[in-house]
Design an enzyme around this catalytic site. Structure first.
Site, PDB file in Angstrom:
ATOM      1  N   PHE A 157       0.652  -1.274   0.142  1.00 53.87           N
ATOM      2  CA  PHE A 157       0.159  -0.046   0.029  1.00 53.87           C
ATOM      3  C   PHE A 157       0.703   1.117  -0.086  1.00 53.87           C
ATOM      4  O   PHE A 157       0.243   2.266  -0.281  1.00 53.87           O
ATOM      5  CB  PHE A 157      -1.009   0.003   1.342  1.00 53.87           C
ATOM      6  CG  PHE A 157      -0.394   0.916   2.216  1.00 53.87           C
ATOM      7  CD1 PHE A 157       0.171  -0.032   3.584  1.00 53.87           C
ATOM      8  CD2 PHE A 157      -0.728   2.080   2.596  1.00 53.87           C
ATOM      9  CE1 PHE A 157       0.712   0.719   4.601  1.00 53.87           C
ATOM     10  CE2 PHE A 157      -0.235   2.466   3.811  1.00 53.87           C
ATOM     11  CZ  PHE A 157       0.244   1.936   4.786  1.00 53.87           C
ATOM     12  N   LYS A 158       2.058   1.064   0.251  1.00 55.41           N
ATOM     13  CA  LYS A 158       2.995   2.198   0.491  1.00 55.41           C
ATOM     14  C   LYS A 158       3.244   2.973  -0.998  1.00 55.41           C
ATOM     15  O   LYS A 158       3.358   4.174  -1.008  1.00 55.41           O
ATOM     16  CB  LYS A 158       4.375   1.996   0.931  1.00 55.41           C
ATOM     17  CG  LYS A 158       4.403   1.103   2.045  1.00 55.41           C
ATOM     18  CD  LYS A 158       4.291   1.965   3.558  1.00 55.41           C
ATOM     19  CE  LYS A 158       4.501   1.430   4.888  1.00 55.41           C
ATOM     20  NZ  LYS A 158       3.955   0.094   4.952  1.00 55.41           N
ATOM     21  N   ASP A 159       2.904   2.230  -2.114  1.00 57.94           N
ATOM     22  CA  ASP A 159       2.919   2.845  -3.294  1.00 57.94           C
ATOM     23  C   ASP A 159       2.132   4.044  -3.721  1.00 57.94           C
ATOM     24  O   ASP A 159       2.151   5.097  -4.348  1.00 57.94           O
ATOM     25  CB  ASP A 159       2.771   1.895  -4.405  1.00 57.94           C
ATOM     26  CG  ASP A 159       4.048   0.883  -4.615  1.00 57.94           C
ATOM     27  OD1 ASP A 159       4.877   1.098  -4.499  1.00 57.94           O
ATOM     28  OD2 ASP A 159       3.517  -0.275  -4.715  1.00 57.94           O
ATOM     29  N   LEU A 182       3.672   6.715  -1.997  1.00 60.02           N
ATOM     30  CA  LEU A 182       5.119   7.041  -2.539  1.00 60.02           C
ATOM     31  C   LEU A 182       5.382   7.232  -3.948  1.00 60.02           C
ATOM     32  O   LEU A 182       6.345   7.575  -4.405  1.00 60.02           O
ATOM     33  CB  LEU A 182       6.180   5.920  -1.946  1.00 60.02           C
ATOM     34  CG  LEU A 182       6.432   6.013  -0.621  1.00 60.02           C
ATOM     35  CD1 LEU A 182       6.896   4.883   0.128  1.00 60.02           C
ATOM     36  CD2 LEU A 182       7.458   7.235  -0.264  1.00 60.02           C
ATOM     37  N   THR A 212       8.215   0.223   3.023  1.00 54.27           N
ATOM     38  CA  THR A 212       8.637   1.505   2.579  1.00 54.27           C
ATOM     39  C   THR A 212       9.730   1.768   1.777  1.00 54.27           C
ATOM     40  O   THR A 212       9.832   2.605   0.910  1.00 54.27           O
ATOM     41  CB  THR A 212       8.532   2.634   3.847  1.00 54.27           C
ATOM     42  OG1 THR A 212       7.429   2.136   4.681  1.00 54.27           O
ATOM     43  CG2 THR A 212       8.885   3.878   3.556  1.00 54.27           C
TER      44      THR A 212
END
Ligand SMILES: *Cc1c(COP(=O)(O)O)cnc(C)c1O
Length: 495
Positions: A112-114, A117, A147
Site C-alpha cells: 500500500f505504500k505505493d 510513494l 516503505t
C-alpha cells in the site's frame, strides 16, 4: 492551507515547506491548520470521478499552492496504468454481504505504500521549486520492509534527490529484501542495520535531529528529508483511498450516501489509520476506526487503557511491517484529540523518549475510545484466517491483511456492530509466500522465487509481474551497519 507542528502550534509553514522538510525542527510532525469539510455535493462529485481525478480533487483542498492542472498531471502519472495493474487503482473486493476488502497493493512494489510513494516524489520536486531550495534532498528512510522499496521506486532518478534506505537485517521477508538489494537507479542506496525496525527508525531520527550533521551536509550541498509517514506528503495521498472506497460503495449501490461504514486497518506506524481518521474528520461517514495489531499489541493496550508502554518484548512476526513499538503518527492523533495541546504532546513524547511510557486520561482518553477500537491477532490466528479466507471465500490474503480481517471479526462479535465494514489489504500475498503457503497447507520450497511459482500454482492467479521479474536481477547492495554507525553510512553515501 498552512501547517503547524504538533510540538509548536505557533509555527506556520506552507504545504511546500512542510513537504520539503518532512519533520519539524522541534521533532514534531506537520499537521494542517484545518480539515476541509466534504459536503454531500463533494461526495456526489467524487462519485462521478475516476481514482486519479478523485486524488487531484481531494489533494487540491490541502495544497492551494499547487495548480489544479499540476495536481491532475501528478495524479495521472502516479496512478497511471504503467504504475498500477488495476484500472481502479485501489479497488474494493467484496468478501461477504457486509464486508469489503480494500486492495491497496496494485502498485509497482505490491504494497500500500505505493499509493503515497508514487505521489510524494512529484509533490516534493514541485515543493523544491516552489521554495527555491537549491540543495539536493537526501531522503533517509527507515523501513520495516515495504516503505524502503516503495520509496526507492518512487524516487529513483528523480532530479535533485538521493535516497538511502535502512532496514532491520533480519526483520524483513526474503522477497522484500530481494526487492531492495536489487533496486535500480543512480541516486539510491540500501543498508541493513543490526537491530530491529525501532533501532533503524531511532537511528534515522537521531541523524535528523543532529545539528552538526545538518551543517556538515549543508556544506556539501545536501539537506535531509523524509519519506516515512511522518511526512505530510505521505499521509495526504492516503486520505484519498478511504474516500474513494466509500464512493465505490455508493456507486455499487452497496451503501446509501451518508450511511456509516466501519474501517479496519492493519497498523504499525499509525499512518494508514490516521489517514482514515482524517477522512472521517473531513466528514466521510466513517463509523468505528478499528486498529488491528499483531502480537506487538502496544496500540491495542493504548486504546483500551490510555497507557502507551513500549517496555515489552519485541516480537518478530509474519507481518513484519507491523512489528513496531513506537508508532510515530500517534503523535498527530494526540495533537488532534487534545485540541492542539502542544504542551501535552511534548510532555508525552518526552516521557516516551525517557521512560518508554506515557498515559492519557480524561476527555482525551474518552474521545480516543469512542472513535477507535483496538484489537490484536496472534501468529496462529493469522495463519488460520489466511486459511479460512482461502478455503471459504477463495480469496488469498497476506498476513497483514489477515490480521485486519481477524480483528474486524473480533470487533463484530464483541460489540454486535454489524454495520458495513471495509478492511484494508496492505500487501499482496505474493510478498509473503512463505507464511501464505504454510497457511494453506503447502510446504514452502527454500528459494523465495520458487515459492512465487508455488503460490501461483496453488492460487491460480498470476503473481505481480514485478515480483516475478526479480529472478536473475543482480544484487547491488550488501552493506550491513551497526546501529551506532548509521551516521557514517550517511556520510559515505553523500561523499
Ligand atoms: C507499512 C505497512 C503497514 C502499517 O502501516 P502504518 O501506516 O505504518 O500503520 C501494514 N501493512 C503493510 C503491508 C505495510 O507495508
Amino acid at each position: 492551507m498552512q501547517y503547524l507542528s504538533t510540538r509548536d502550534k505557533t509555527l506556520r509553514l506552507s504545504a511546500a515547506e512542510a513537504i520539503t522538510m518532512g519533520l519539524s525542527r522541534d521533532g514534531g510532525l506537520f499537521t494542517p491548520v484545518s480539515f476541509p469539510n466534504l459536503g454531500t455535493l463533494d461526495l456526489k462529485t467524487l462519485c462521478g470521478m475516476d481514482y486519479q481525478r478523485r486524488a487531484a480533487y481531494l489533494m487540491g483542498k490541502y495544497l492551494e499552492q499547487f495548480r489544479p492542472e499540476d495536481l491532475a498531471d501528478f495524479a495521472a502519472r502516479a496512478y497511471g496504468p504503467e504504475q498500477f495493474d488495476h484500472p481502479g487503482v485501489a479497488p474494493l473486493r467484496q468478501v461477504d454481504g457486509s464486508t469489503w476488502c480494500l486492495e491497496l497493493w496494485h502498485g509497482p512494489t505490491s504494497a500500500f505504500k505505493d499509493l503515497a510513494l508514487q505521489m510524494l516524489p512529484l509533490l516534493l520536486s514541485a515543493s523544491l521549486r516552489k521554495t527555491g531550495e537549491e540543495k539536493t534532498a537526501c531522503i533517509l528512510v527507515a523501513t520495516s520492509g515495504d516503505t524502503g522499496k516503495a520509496a526507492m521506486e518512487g524516487f529513483r532518478d528523480v532530479p535533485q534527490t538521493k535516497i538511502l534506505v535502512f532496514y532491520p537485517e533480519n526483520g524483513v521477508s526474503q522477497i522484500q529484501k530481494l526487492q531492495m538489494v536489487t533496486q535500480e537507479g543512480e541516486n539510491v542506496g540500501v543498508c541493513a542495520v543490526r537491530g530491529n525496525f525501532d533501532d533503524a527508525q531511532n537511528g534515522v531520527k537521531r541523524i535528523f535531529s543532529d545539528p552538526a550533521m545538518r551543517e556538515a551536509l549543508a556544506e556539501r550541498g545536501y539537506f535531509l528529508s523524509s519519506a516515512n509517514s511522518i511526512n505530510w506528503g505521505r499521509i495526504l495521498p492516503q486520505v484519498v483511498y478511504y474516500i474513494s472506497a466509500y464512493c465505490d460503495l455508493i456507486n455499487g449501490g452497496q451503501v446509501k450516501l451518508g450511511q456509516m461504514v466501519n474501517f479496519c486497518v492493519p497498523t504499525g506506524n499509525f499512518g494508514n489509520i490516521l489517514a482514515c481518521y482524517y477522512a472521517r474528520k473531513m466528514g466521510l461517514p466513517v463509523g468505528k476506526l478499528i486498529c488491528a495489531s499483531n502480537r506487538n499489541d502496544v496500540l491495542t493496550d493504548f486504546i483500551r487503557t490510555g497507557v502507551y508502554d513500549r517496555n515489552r518484548p519485541f516480537h518478530t512476526t509474519m507481518s513484519p511491517s507491523m512489528d513496531i513499538l513506537i508508532s510515530s503518527n500517534l503523535e498527530r492523533l494526540l495533537f488532534d484529540l487534545s485540541e492542539w495541546d502542544d504542551v501535552l504532546v511534548r510532555g508525552c513524547m518526552d516521557q516516551l523518549a525517557r521512560s518508554g511510557r506515557y498515559e492519557v486520561g480524561g476527555e482525551l482518553k474518552a474521545r480516543l475510545q469512542s472513535l477507535f477500537y483496538g484489537g490484536f491477532c496472534g501468529e496462529e490466528e493469522t495463519l488460520e484466517t489466511i486459511r479460512s479466507l482461502y478455503r471459504e471465500r477463495g480469496y488469498l490474503v497476506d498476513p497483514h491483511t489477515a490480521v485486519a480481517a481477524k480483528v474486524l471479526a473480533d470487533y463484530r462479535r464483541e460489540t454486535g456492530d454489524a454495520a458495513p465494514a471495509v478492511f484494508a489489504s496492505t500487501a499482496s500475498p505474493y510478498k509473503f509466500c512463505d507464511s501464505v503457503l504454510t497457511a494453506i497447507g503447502v510446504s514452502p520450497l527454500p528459494d523465495s522465487l520458487e515459492r512465487l511459482d508455488q503460490l501461483q500454482a496453488a492460487a491460480g492467479v498470476a503473481a505481480p509481474a514485478r515480483l516475478a521479474s526479480l529472478r536473475g536481477k543482480p544484487v547491488r547492495f550488501g552493506q550491513v551497519s551497526e546501529r551506532e554507525d548509521m551516521e557514517g553510512v550517511v556520510s559515505a553515501f553523500l561523499s
